[in-house]
Design an enzyme around this catalytic site. Sequence first.
Site, short mmCIF file in Angstrom:
data_model
loop_
_atom_site.label_atom_id
_atom_site.label_comp_id
_atom_site.label_asym_id
_atom_site.label_seq_id
_atom_site.Cartn_x
_atom_site.Cartn_y
_atom_site.Cartn_z
N GLY A 20 -50.71 -26.05 -44.97
CA GLY A 20 -50.86 -24.68 -45.45
C GLY A 20 -52.15 -24.00 -45.16
O GLY A 20 -53.03 -24.49 -45.29
N SER A 21 -51.83 -22.87 -44.44
CA SER A 21 -53.18 -22.24 -43.96
C SER A 21 -52.83 -20.96 -43.38
O SER A 21 -51.52 -20.38 -43.61
CB SER A 21 -53.69 -22.98 -42.58
OG SER A 21 -52.65 -23.37 -41.59
N ARG A 22 -53.83 -20.42 -42.43
CA ARG A 22 -53.67 -19.02 -42.07
C ARG A 22 -54.12 -19.02 -40.81
O ARG A 22 -55.23 -19.60 -40.51
CB ARG A 22 -54.17 -18.06 -42.90
CG ARG A 22 -53.60 -16.58 -42.66
CD ARG A 22 -54.28 -15.34 -43.61
NE ARG A 22 -55.47 -14.85 -43.07
CZ ARG A 22 -56.54 -14.35 -44.00
NH1 ARG A 22 -56.50 -14.48 -45.04
NH2 ARG A 22 -57.55 -13.72 -43.09
#
Length: 241
Positions: free
Chosen positions: A189-191
Amino acid sequence: MDIFHSIRSVLAPPHRAGLPFIAGGLVLIVLGLIFAGWLAWIGVILTLFCLYFFRDPDRVPPPRADALVAPADGLITRVDLAIPPPELGLPATPLPRIAIFLSVLDVHVNRIPMAGTITRIAYRHGTFVNAADKDSDNNERNALALRLDNGAEIAIVQIAGLIARRILCDVHEGDHVATGARFGIIRFGSRTDVYLPPGTLPLVTIGQRAIGGETVLANIAATPFGIPPAADIPTTPPPGL
Protein backbone atom coordinates in the site's frame (compact mmCIF):
# COMPACT_ATOMS: atom_id res chain seq x y z
CA MET A 1 -7.13 -10.62 -25.54
CA ASP A 2 -7.85 -8.56 -22.41
CA ILE A 3 -8.69 -11.72 -20.46
CA PHE A 4 -5.43 -13.41 -21.44
CA HIS A 5 -3.54 -10.20 -20.59
CA SER A 6 -5.13 -10.18 -17.12
CA ILE A 7 -4.30 -13.84 -16.55
CA ARG A 8 -0.66 -13.28 -17.54
CA SER A 9 -0.52 -10.30 -15.16
CA VAL A 10 -1.84 -12.30 -12.20
CA LEU A 11 0.49 -15.24 -12.92
CA ALA A 12 3.56 -13.05 -13.49
CA PRO A 13 6.75 -14.00 -11.59
CA PRO A 14 7.23 -12.18 -8.27
CA HIS A 15 9.58 -9.25 -7.73
CA ARG A 16 12.71 -10.21 -5.78
CA ALA A 17 11.51 -8.10 -2.84
CA GLY A 18 8.75 -10.63 -2.24
CA LEU A 19 10.94 -13.71 -2.10
CA PRO A 20 11.57 -13.60 1.70
CA PHE A 21 7.81 -13.32 2.36
CA ILE A 22 7.02 -16.17 -0.04
CA ALA A 23 9.73 -18.29 1.57
CA GLY A 24 8.20 -17.58 4.99
CA GLY A 25 4.83 -18.80 3.78
CA LEU A 26 6.37 -21.99 2.43
CA VAL A 27 8.09 -22.60 5.77
CA LEU A 28 4.74 -22.26 7.53
CA ILE A 29 3.25 -24.82 5.14
CA VAL A 30 6.00 -27.32 5.94
CA LEU A 31 5.72 -26.73 9.69
CA GLY A 32 1.96 -27.06 9.48
CA LEU A 33 2.18 -30.36 7.67
CA ILE A 34 4.45 -31.62 10.45
CA PHE A 35 2.82 -30.15 13.56
CA ALA A 36 -0.61 -28.63 12.87
CA GLY A 37 -2.83 -28.50 9.81
CA TRP A 38 -4.20 -25.03 10.60
CA LEU A 39 -0.68 -23.61 10.42
CA ALA A 40 -0.31 -25.05 6.92
CA TRP A 41 -3.47 -23.26 5.81
CA ILE A 42 -2.11 -19.97 7.12
CA GLY A 43 1.06 -20.65 5.13
CA VAL A 44 -0.95 -21.33 1.97
CA ILE A 45 -2.91 -18.10 2.33
CA LEU A 46 0.24 -16.07 3.05
CA THR A 47 2.11 -17.59 0.11
CA LEU A 48 -0.71 -16.99 -2.36
CA PHE A 49 -1.20 -13.41 -1.16
CA CYS A 50 2.52 -12.63 -1.50
CA LEU A 51 2.70 -14.22 -4.95
CA TYR A 52 -0.17 -11.96 -6.00
CA PHE A 53 1.03 -8.79 -4.26
CA PHE A 54 4.63 -8.99 -5.50
CA ARG A 55 3.73 -9.98 -9.07
CA ASP A 56 5.93 -8.23 -11.61
CA PRO A 57 4.34 -8.38 -15.08
CA ASP A 58 6.06 -7.12 -18.20
CA ARG A 59 4.71 -3.88 -19.62
CA VAL A 60 4.99 -2.39 -23.13
CA PRO A 61 5.41 1.41 -23.23
CA PRO A 62 3.82 3.22 -26.19
CA PRO A 63 6.22 3.54 -29.16
CA ARG A 64 6.32 7.35 -28.91
CA ALA A 65 9.34 9.35 -27.85
CA ASP A 66 7.11 12.16 -26.51
CA ALA A 67 4.94 10.01 -24.22
CA LEU A 68 5.40 10.28 -20.45
CA VAL A 69 3.86 7.18 -18.87
CA ALA A 70 2.53 6.34 -15.42
CA PRO A 71 5.18 5.35 -12.85
CA ALA A 72 2.78 2.95 -11.11
CA ASP A 73 -0.50 1.06 -11.29
CA GLY A 74 -3.39 2.49 -9.32
CA LEU A 75 -6.04 5.16 -8.96
CA ILE A 76 -5.24 8.76 -9.88
CA THR A 77 -6.25 10.76 -6.79
CA ARG A 78 -4.65 14.15 -7.52
CA VAL A 79 -4.02 16.27 -10.61
CA ASP A 80 -2.86 19.61 -9.26
CA LEU A 81 0.02 22.03 -8.85
CA ALA A 82 2.55 21.41 -6.09
CA ILE A 83 6.14 22.23 -5.17
CA PRO A 84 8.41 19.20 -5.59
CA PRO A 85 10.15 17.77 -2.50
CA PRO A 86 12.78 20.27 -1.30
CA GLU A 87 15.38 17.54 -0.76
CA LEU A 88 15.74 17.20 -4.54
CA GLY A 89 17.10 20.74 -4.85
CA LEU A 90 14.73 21.65 -7.68
CA PRO A 91 13.31 25.20 -7.96
CA ALA A 92 10.58 25.86 -5.38
CA THR A 93 8.03 26.50 -8.11
CA PRO A 94 4.64 24.76 -8.28
CA LEU A 95 4.65 22.10 -10.98
CA PRO A 96 1.88 19.95 -12.44
CA ARG A 97 1.64 16.87 -10.19
CA ILE A 98 -0.15 13.57 -10.74
CA ALA A 99 -0.60 11.32 -7.69
CA ILE A 100 -1.35 7.61 -8.07
CA PHE A 101 -2.66 5.65 -5.07
CA LEU A 102 -1.76 1.95 -4.96
CA SER A 103 -4.03 -0.37 -2.98
CA VAL A 104 -2.82 -3.79 -1.81
CA LEU A 105 -4.44 -5.27 -4.94
CA ASP A 106 -2.38 -3.21 -7.39
CA VAL A 107 1.00 -4.11 -8.89
CA HIS A 108 3.52 -2.27 -6.70
CA VAL A 109 6.53 -2.26 -9.01
CA ASN A 110 7.46 1.33 -9.95
CA ARG A 111 8.51 2.31 -13.48
CA ILE A 112 10.38 5.17 -15.11
CA PRO A 113 7.92 7.64 -16.75
CA MET A 114 10.27 8.77 -19.52
CA ALA A 115 13.82 8.11 -20.69
CA GLY A 116 16.48 10.22 -19.03
CA THR A 117 19.26 10.36 -16.45
CA ILE A 118 18.82 10.11 -12.67
CA THR A 119 20.39 13.29 -11.26
CA ARG A 120 19.45 12.95 -7.59
CA ILE A 121 17.91 10.43 -5.18
CA ALA A 122 16.86 11.61 -1.72
CA TYR A 123 15.22 9.56 1.05
CA ARG A 124 13.27 11.28 3.83
CA HIS A 125 11.82 9.76 6.99
CA GLY A 126 8.28 10.73 7.94
CA THR A 127 4.87 9.53 9.06
CA PHE A 128 2.82 6.52 7.92
CA VAL A 129 -0.76 7.68 7.38
CA ASN A 130 -3.05 6.47 4.61
CA ALA A 131 -1.32 7.37 1.34
CA ALA A 132 -4.62 8.62 -0.11
CA ASP A 133 -5.03 11.25 2.63
CA LYS A 134 -3.98 14.88 2.30
CA ASP A 135 -1.61 14.52 5.27
CA SER A 136 0.32 11.81 3.42
CA ASP A 137 2.56 14.51 1.93
CA ASN A 138 4.46 14.18 5.23
CA ASN A 139 4.86 10.41 4.91
CA GLU A 140 8.18 8.65 4.57
CA ARG A 141 9.28 8.94 0.95
CA ASN A 142 12.00 8.41 -1.63
CA ALA A 143 12.31 11.12 -4.29
CA LEU A 144 14.10 10.98 -7.64
CA ALA A 145 15.02 13.83 -9.97
CA LEU A 146 15.15 12.76 -13.61
CA ARG A 147 16.60 14.87 -16.43
CA LEU A 148 14.82 13.81 -19.59
CA ASP A 149 16.70 13.30 -22.84
CA ASN A 150 15.20 16.56 -24.14
CA GLY A 151 16.69 18.47 -21.18
CA ALA A 152 13.50 18.95 -19.14
CA GLU A 153 13.40 17.80 -15.51
CA ILE A 154 10.75 15.77 -13.71
CA ALA A 155 10.49 14.31 -10.22
CA ILE A 156 9.18 10.91 -9.13
CA VAL A 157 8.28 10.31 -5.49
CA GLN A 158 7.68 6.94 -3.84
CA ILE A 159 5.53 7.48 -0.74
CA ALA A 160 4.99 4.93 2.02
CA GLY A 161 1.40 4.26 3.12
CA LEU A 162 -0.47 3.26 6.26
CA ILE A 163 1.06 -0.22 6.47
CA ALA A 164 3.97 0.22 4.08
CA ARG A 165 7.28 0.23 5.90
CA ARG A 166 9.80 -0.41 3.15
CA ILE A 167 10.57 1.56 0.01
CA LEU A 168 13.01 -0.09 -2.37
CA CYS A 169 14.83 1.84 -5.11
CA ASP A 170 17.02 -0.08 -7.55
CA VAL A 171 18.54 2.81 -9.53
CA HIS A 172 21.44 5.12 -8.70
CA GLU A 173 22.39 8.70 -9.39
CA GLY A 174 23.94 8.94 -12.85
CA ASP A 175 22.02 5.97 -14.28
CA HIS A 176 20.46 6.46 -17.70
CA VAL A 177 17.05 4.79 -17.66
CA ALA A 178 14.54 3.90 -20.36
CA THR A 179 10.83 4.65 -20.48
CA GLY A 180 8.92 1.98 -18.56
CA ALA A 181 12.03 0.48 -16.92
CA ARG A 182 11.56 -0.87 -13.40
CA PHE A 183 13.20 1.23 -10.71
CA GLY A 184 11.78 0.04 -7.39
CA ILE A 185 8.84 -1.17 -5.33
CA ILE A 186 6.90 -0.12 -2.21
CA ARG A 187 5.64 -2.86 0.07
CA PHE A 188 1.96 -3.09 1.02
CA GLY A 189 0.00 0.00 0.00
CA SER A 190 1.49 3.32 -1.07
CA ARG A 191 1.44 6.29 -3.44
CA THR A 192 3.64 7.35 -6.33
CA ASP A 193 3.71 10.98 -7.52
CA VAL A 194 5.20 12.43 -10.67
CA TYR A 195 5.99 16.15 -11.08
CA LEU A 196 5.89 17.27 -14.71
CA PRO A 197 7.85 20.08 -16.42
CA PRO A 198 6.35 23.59 -16.11
CA GLY A 199 3.34 24.12 -18.35
CA THR A 200 2.73 20.43 -19.06
CA LEU A 201 -0.93 19.64 -19.69
CA PRO A 202 -1.93 16.34 -17.96
CA LEU A 203 -3.86 13.95 -20.20
CA VAL A 204 -5.48 12.10 -17.27
CA THR A 205 -8.03 13.04 -14.64
CA ILE A 206 -8.91 12.27 -11.02
CA GLY A 207 -10.65 8.92 -10.66
CA GLN A 208 -8.97 7.36 -13.70
CA ARG A 209 -6.96 4.15 -13.27
CA ALA A 210 -3.38 4.03 -14.50
CA ILE A 211 -1.25 1.13 -15.68
CA GLY A 212 2.41 1.59 -14.83
CA GLY A 213 4.65 1.83 -17.88
CA GLU A 214 1.73 2.02 -20.32
CA THR A 215 -0.81 4.74 -19.46
CA VAL A 216 0.24 8.06 -21.04
CA LEU A 217 0.08 10.88 -18.47
CA ALA A 218 1.33 13.71 -20.68
CA ASN A 219 2.85 14.60 -24.03
CA ILE A 220 6.12 16.34 -23.23
CA ALA A 221 7.03 17.37 -26.78
CA ALA A 222 3.70 19.21 -27.16
CA THR A 223 4.00 21.04 -23.83
CA PRO A 224 2.87 24.69 -24.08
CA PHE A 225 5.06 27.41 -22.57
CA GLY A 226 4.30 28.56 -19.02
CA ILE A 227 2.51 27.06 -16.05
CA PRO A 228 -1.27 26.79 -16.46
CA PRO A 229 -3.41 28.61 -13.87
CA ALA A 230 -4.23 26.55 -10.78
CA ALA A 231 -7.94 26.88 -11.61
CA ASP A 232 -7.39 24.84 -14.79
CA ILE A 233 -6.28 21.81 -12.80
CA PRO A 234 -8.57 20.09 -10.21
CA THR A 235 -6.97 20.20 -6.77
CA THR A 236 -9.36 18.03 -4.78
CA PRO A 237 -10.64 14.51 -5.48
CA PRO A 238 -14.32 13.92 -6.15
CA PRO A 239 -16.50 12.56 -3.31
CA GLY A 240 -15.73 8.95 -2.44
CA LEU A 241 -11.96 9.07 -3.10
